[in-house]
Enzyme design. Structure first.
Site, PDB file in Angstrom:
ATOM      1  N   LYS A  95       0.864  -1.184   0.000  1.00  0.00           N
ATOM      2  CA  LYS A  95       0.000   0.000   0.000  1.00  0.00           C
ATOM      3  C   LYS A  95       0.893   1.224   0.000  1.00  0.00           C
ATOM      4  O   LYS A  95       2.031   1.174   0.473  1.00  0.00           O
ATOM      5  CB  LYS A  95      -0.851  -0.008   1.276  1.00  0.00           C
ATOM      6  CG  LYS A  95      -2.092   0.827   1.187  1.00  0.00           C
ATOM      7  CD  LYS A  95      -3.297   0.039   0.747  1.00  0.00           C
ATOM      8  CE  LYS A  95      -4.517   0.922   0.664  1.00  0.00           C
ATOM      9  NZ  LYS A  95      -5.718   0.194   0.333  1.00  0.00           N
ATOM     10  N   GLY A 102     -20.060   6.990   5.645  1.00  0.00           N
ATOM     11  CA  GLY A 102     -19.203   7.348   4.513  1.00  0.00           C
ATOM     12  C   GLY A 102     -19.927   7.099   3.205  1.00  0.00           C
ATOM     13  O   GLY A 102     -20.250   5.966   2.866  1.00  0.00           O
ATOM     14  N   GLY A 142     -18.860   7.851   0.053  1.00  0.00           N
ATOM     15  CA  GLY A 142     -17.949   8.026  -1.073  1.00  0.00           C
ATOM     16  C   GLY A 142     -18.284   7.047  -2.180  1.00  0.00           C
ATOM     17  O   GLY A 142     -19.433   6.593  -2.314  1.00  0.00           O
ATOM     18  N   VAL A 179     -17.696   3.891  -2.647  1.00  0.00           N
ATOM     19  CA  VAL A 179     -18.245   2.589  -2.259  1.00  0.00           C
ATOM     20  C   VAL A 179     -19.520   2.766  -1.437  1.00  0.00           C
ATOM     21  O   VAL A 179     -20.545   2.131  -1.713  1.00  0.00           O
ATOM     22  CB  VAL A 179     -17.218   1.763  -1.447  1.00  0.00           C
ATOM     23  CG1 VAL A 179     -17.793   0.396  -1.111  1.00  0.00           C
ATOM     24  CG2 VAL A 179     -15.910   1.593  -2.218  1.00  0.00           C
TER      25      VAL A 179
END
Ligand code: NAI
Length: 358
Positions: free
Chosen positions: A79, A179, A181, A183
């Site tokens: 990552k 959230g 966003g 997804v």
């Protein structure tokens, strides 16, 4: 020092990168490549300190090793994080500089989208590296993985509510999504279309407004969404939402979402179990996205292959849930065992191949 860092888990490589001419400050962490080259997204975030960015890079890259192994991919875990505000600090030059760093690793690490880095940004990064995946079809890529991540989370949620509430759909269930966003908004839409009453929270009021208008969602304060009186809680923002303070307040009987590193630490999985909450490990539920982008670099990366792998992942999630309910072991412990069996050196396949488990 990195070797003594609490999150350092025998990572193979941790690279600190700076490019003063573009303002780039980034960390690339590769945890384990026993199964194949490392793959995992690039996150851009205004970290409070370089230490906080390092924490994130180490935890996220380790999680990628487990995620890729559970998803049955011949990929290792890596990552990267870019320190900066994606709304103000992101420039094509900075992204190109990051691409050059990835290129320098020569295919040891493949980068992709994550929080703060979208499809457009991956295009900019791909200008200077051939090791960026999740690029659009115009660049011979497969595009943003978010819808595939949402699809995988939704399949896991279906399985979980079936096991806990005995239902085949979300009709009559209350679901909280943290959230909204790429997804979270897709997932909230799926819940709504399958009959759930949806509660939402985001720090961005425009996204909340959209959810209220589109799906009749009920807005909740971002700091209280975990404590909403719902059946299912889906964390789709940042990590660490399930901790000592929040877990006693969680009312849902099922927690399943896309956010990486939802647990403050693996020990919190036992707290959830003790509280009678079924937790689908994040690195199992959210593997749909990496499967999708991995299709760019596997031998048979057809849409059918992607669909098949996501279904297989959902079956693995079902087996983990069943085993946890049967044995009383935490779902995270069971999922970790599966991953570790796959990426331990004993079961290591040929490194040259980027393929999928049968
Ligand atoms: P995104 O950046 O599009 O969305 C994140 C959303 O969370 C934003 O709308 C942001 O305003 C909101 N947010 C941030 N802090 C919040 C808070 N305290 N309370 C409520 N909302 C908050 O990111 P994306 O792509 O939707 O990813 C969501 C999570 O899923 C991340 O943790 C990411 O690492 C993980 N993930 C994403 C994958 C993908 O395919 N995009 C794949 C696997 C994991």
């Amino acid at each position: 020092m990195t070797f003594a860092h609490a999150e350092y888990a025998d990572h193979e490589l941790v690279q600190f990168c700076a490019d003063p001419s573009t303002g780039l400050r980034a960390i690339i962490a590769v945890h384990n490549t026993n199964l194949g080259p490392a793959a995992g997204g690039c996150r851009m975030w205004p970290y409070a300190s370089a230490d906080a960015a390092l924490d994130d890079a180490l935890r996220l890259s380790r999680a990628m090793t487990y995620k890729n192994a559970v998803a049955g991919l011949h990929l290792g875990g890596g990552k990267s994080v870019i320190i900066g505000d994606p709304r103000t600090d992101k420039t094509p030059e900075l992204l190109a500089a990051f691409g050059r760093l990835v290129e320098r690793l020569g295919g040891y690490y493949f980068t992709a989208e994550d929080v703060g880095i979208g499809e457009r940004d991956i295009c900019a990064i791909a200008q200077s590296t051939s090791y960026a995946i999740g690029t659009p079809s115009s660049m011979e890529g497969v595009g943003d993985p978010s819808a595939f991540t949402a699809s995988g989370v939704f399949k896991c949620a279906e399985l979980a509510v079936n096991r806990i509430f005995g239902c085949l759909d979300f009709e009559g269930l209350r679901v909280a999504v943290q959230g909204l966003g790429s997804v979270g908004s897709d997932l909230a839409r799926r819940y709504h279309e399958h009959g759930a009453t949806v509660f939402v929270a985001d720090v961005d009021p425009d996204k909340v407004k959209r959810a209220v208008n589109q799906w009749g969602a009920t807005p909740v304060e971002p700091g209280r969404i975990h404590a909403t009186d719902v059946d299912v809680f889906s964390p789709c923002a940042l990590g660490g939402v399930l901790n000592r303070q929040t877990i006693p307040e969680v009312r849902a009987k099922v927690v399943v979402g896309a956010a990486n590193n939802q647990l403050e630490s693996d020990a919190r999985a036992v707290d959830l179990l003790t509280a009678g909450i079924l937790y689908v490990p994040d690195f199992v539920a959210n593997g749909g996205g990496i499967i999708h982008v991995a299709s760019e670099i596997v031998d048979d990366g057809s849409p059918e292959w992607v669909e098949g792998k996501i279904d297989e992942l959902a079956q693995t999630a079902g087996a983990i849930i069943d085993e946890s309910l049967r044995s009383g072991r935490s779902s995270v412990e069971i999922a970790n065992d599966i991953a570790e069996r796959r990426f331990s050196p004993v079961s290591r396949p040929g490194k040259s191949k980027v393929a999928s488990h049968a």
